[in-house]
Design a protein around this motif. Structure first.
Motif, short mmCIF file in Angstrom:
data_model
loop_
_atom_site.label_atom_id
_atom_site.label_comp_id
_atom_site.label_asym_id
_atom_site.label_seq_id
_atom_site.Cartn_x
_atom_site.Cartn_y
_atom_site.Cartn_z
N TYR A 189 6.36 -43.11 41.09
CA TYR A 189 5.30 -42.97 42.11
C TYR A 189 4.75 -41.56 42.10
CZ TYR A 189 3.06 -42.65 46.68
OH TYR A 189 2.15 -42.44 47.70
N ASN A 190 5.63 -40.58 41.96
CA ASN A 190 5.17 -39.19 41.97
C ASN A 190 4.36 -38.85 40.72
OD1 ASN A 190 6.35 -38.57 44.49
ND2 ASN A 190 8.34 -38.32 43.52
N ILE A 191 4.71 -39.45 39.58
CA ILE A 191 3.88 -39.29 38.39
C ILE A 191 2.52 -39.93 38.61
CG2 ILE A 191 3.59 -40.14 36.03
CD1 ILE A 191 6.43 -39.48 35.46
N GLU A 192 2.51 -41.10 39.24
CA GLU A 192 1.25 -41.79 39.51
C GLU A 192 0.32 -40.94 40.37
OE1 GLU A 192 -0.37 -45.94 41.61
OE2 GLU A 192 1.76 -45.45 41.63
N GLN A 193 0.86 -40.30 41.40
CA GLN A 193 0.02 -39.47 42.26
C GLN A 193 -0.49 -38.24 41.52
OE1 GLN A 193 -0.75 -41.13 44.98
NE2 GLN A 193 0.78 -42.54 44.17
N MET A 194 0.34 -37.65 40.68
CA MET A 194 -0.09 -36.49 39.91
C MET A 194 -1.13 -36.88 38.87
SD MET A 194 2.29 -33.50 38.26
CE MET A 194 2.62 -32.85 39.93
N ALA A 195 -0.97 -38.07 38.29
CA ALA A 195 -1.92 -38.54 37.27
C ALA A 195 -3.32 -38.72 37.84
CB ALA A 195 -1.42 -39.85 36.67
N LYS A 199 -7.62 -34.90 34.56
CA LYS A 199 -9.01 -35.14 34.13
C LYS A 199 -9.15 -35.16 32.60
CE LYS A 199 -11.36 -33.12 38.17
NZ LYS A 199 -10.21 -33.18 39.05
N ASN A 200 -8.24 -34.52 31.90
CA ASN A 200 -8.38 -34.37 30.45
C ASN A 200 -7.32 -35.19 29.73
OD1 ASN A 200 -10.45 -32.26 30.71
ND2 ASN A 200 -8.76 -31.01 31.48
N TYR A 201 -7.78 -36.09 28.86
CA TYR A 201 -6.85 -36.94 28.13
C TYR A 201 -6.31 -36.20 26.91
CZ TYR A 201 -4.86 -40.70 25.38
OH TYR A 201 -3.99 -41.47 24.65
N CYS A 242 0.61 -36.11 32.93
CA CYS A 242 0.93 -37.36 33.63
C CYS A 242 -0.17 -38.39 33.43
CB CYS A 242 1.14 -37.09 35.12
SG CYS A 242 2.64 -36.17 35.52
N PHE A 243 -1.42 -37.94 33.55
CA PHE A 243 -2.57 -38.82 33.34
C PHE A 243 -2.54 -39.41 31.94
CE2 PHE A 243 -6.93 -38.90 31.55
CZ PHE A 243 -7.44 -40.00 32.24
N SER A 244 -2.32 -38.59 30.94
CA SER A 244 -2.34 -39.04 29.55
C SER A 244 -1.18 -39.97 29.23
CB SER A 244 -2.30 -37.82 28.62
OG SER A 244 -3.39 -36.95 28.88
#
Length: 347
Positions: A189-195, A199-201, A242-244
């Motif tokens: 969940y914490n990774i999801e919120q940080m993701a 903005k940059n893949y 996290c996003f990537s």
């Protein structure tokens, strides 16, 4: 009509859950064998109580520590569940417990309680496969008819194929430890919120082998990126990492799900397991399914994350069709494949 009230005990990992469900069944003539068959008519969740063991940031949970937590909490969780359902032990028809898969010590200590209560209360004991419980819970809550099921959690990643190494949830948990993210309410969940702030893949390894996936390579690669970032060799932010990571792993899951849908001719996808409540995974799956004219079914954290009600649900279905587990055979196992379960309550 036959009414079944089942209590379920789940403790295969760091979440201890006890749930109580009531099932009403209708009798119908059997088309295969003489006599009657029971068909679920209505189910009602009476209680769904959970307590989670959260280690400090940067640490995983050891089986012995999880077992200590479960032993300390289980009687209170049991009392809270009976109170929430406004029931006493005499109202229970079956005591259901997770046989596996999961962590050995936590499974054992919860099974001991379920086994003891079944004898004290004079009730039948019913073993439940953790993975099947997730699936049956998802089907009940969402009303999915005959979907392709993507089961994604801390210990399991299964669909038509499966993970070849670590589960997607385990990969997320371990990356959260690398970033020293809190374990409360959960690393994923914490990774999801940080993701959501990324903005940059960043290009990461993408490993799909037919219907199977692999996540160990992407974890090793992104761990190296974090080390290089700390050394000043790159300027990747935690948010972008996290996003990537999410985008890459979820794209892999969407790919194999679409392939499974095409293979079996299904227009429904059911996402279950703790990772299944990730909003980005649901969104990506919905984009794919909508392009195929399909539908995605998913639940929220009450029923997606490990809980006792899913064990009660699967156990009630099995019990209504004659299943019970002798005390002498009520052992637990860390490895218990989904496809090793005879699901007699479904055609």
């Amino acid at each position: 009509m036959r009414r079944v009230i089942a209590i379920g005990f789940e403790g295969s990992a760091n979440k201890l859950g006890i749930g109580i469900i009531q099932h009403d069944y209708l009798d119908f003539p059997s088309t295969k064998t003489p006599g009657k068959i029971l068909v679920p008519n209505q189910a009602q969740v009476l209680a769904n109580v959970r307590d989670t063991y959260n280690p400090p940031p940067g640490q995983g949970f050891l089986p012995k520590d999880v077992a200590i937590h479960h032993r300390a909490c289980i009687l209170k969780v049991l009392k809270d569940a009976l109170s929430e359902a406004n029931l006493s032990p005499k109202d229970i028809d079956a005591v259901c417990f997770t046989k596996g898969p999961g962590m050995g010590a936590p499974l054992q200590c919860v099974a001991v309680v379920a086994r003891t209560l079944a004898q004290l209360w004079g009730k039948p004991l019913v073993e439940v496969n953790h993975c099947v419980a997730h699936i049956e819970m998802g089907r009940m809550i969402t009303g999915a008819n005959n979907p392709v099921v993507l089961y994604v959690s801390g210990g399991n990643t299964q669909i038509f194929g499966e993970t070849l190494d670590i589960a997607v949830g385990n990969c997320l948990d371990r990356f959260a430890r690398i970033l020293m993210l809190p374990n409360d309410p959960s690393p994923g969940y914490n990774i999801e919120q940080m993701a959501k702030l990324g903005k940059n893949y960043i290009d990461l390894p993408y490993t799909v082998k037919g219907m199977d996936v692999s996540f160990s390579g992407i974890l090793s690669y992104i761990e190296q990126l974090v080390k290089e970032s700390k050394q000043g060799k790159n300027n990747y932010s935690k948010e972008d990492l996290c996003f990537s990571l999410q985008e890459t792993m979820f794209a892999m899951l969407v790919e194999i799900t679409e392939r499974a849908m095409a293979h079996v001719g299904s227009q429904e996808v059911l996402i279950v397991g703790g990772v299944g409540c990730n909003e980005r995974l649901q969104q990506m799956m919905e984009i794919m399914a909508s392009e195929r004219g399909g539908t995605v079914f998913a639940t929220d954290e009450r029923f997606c994350i490990d809980n006792g009600i899913m064990v009660a649900q699967a156990g009630a279905l099995a019990f209504a069709h004659g299943a019970s587990t002798p005390i002498s055979e009520s052992w637990v196992t860390q490895r218990f494949r989904t496809d090793h379960v005879l699901v007699e309550w479904r055609e």
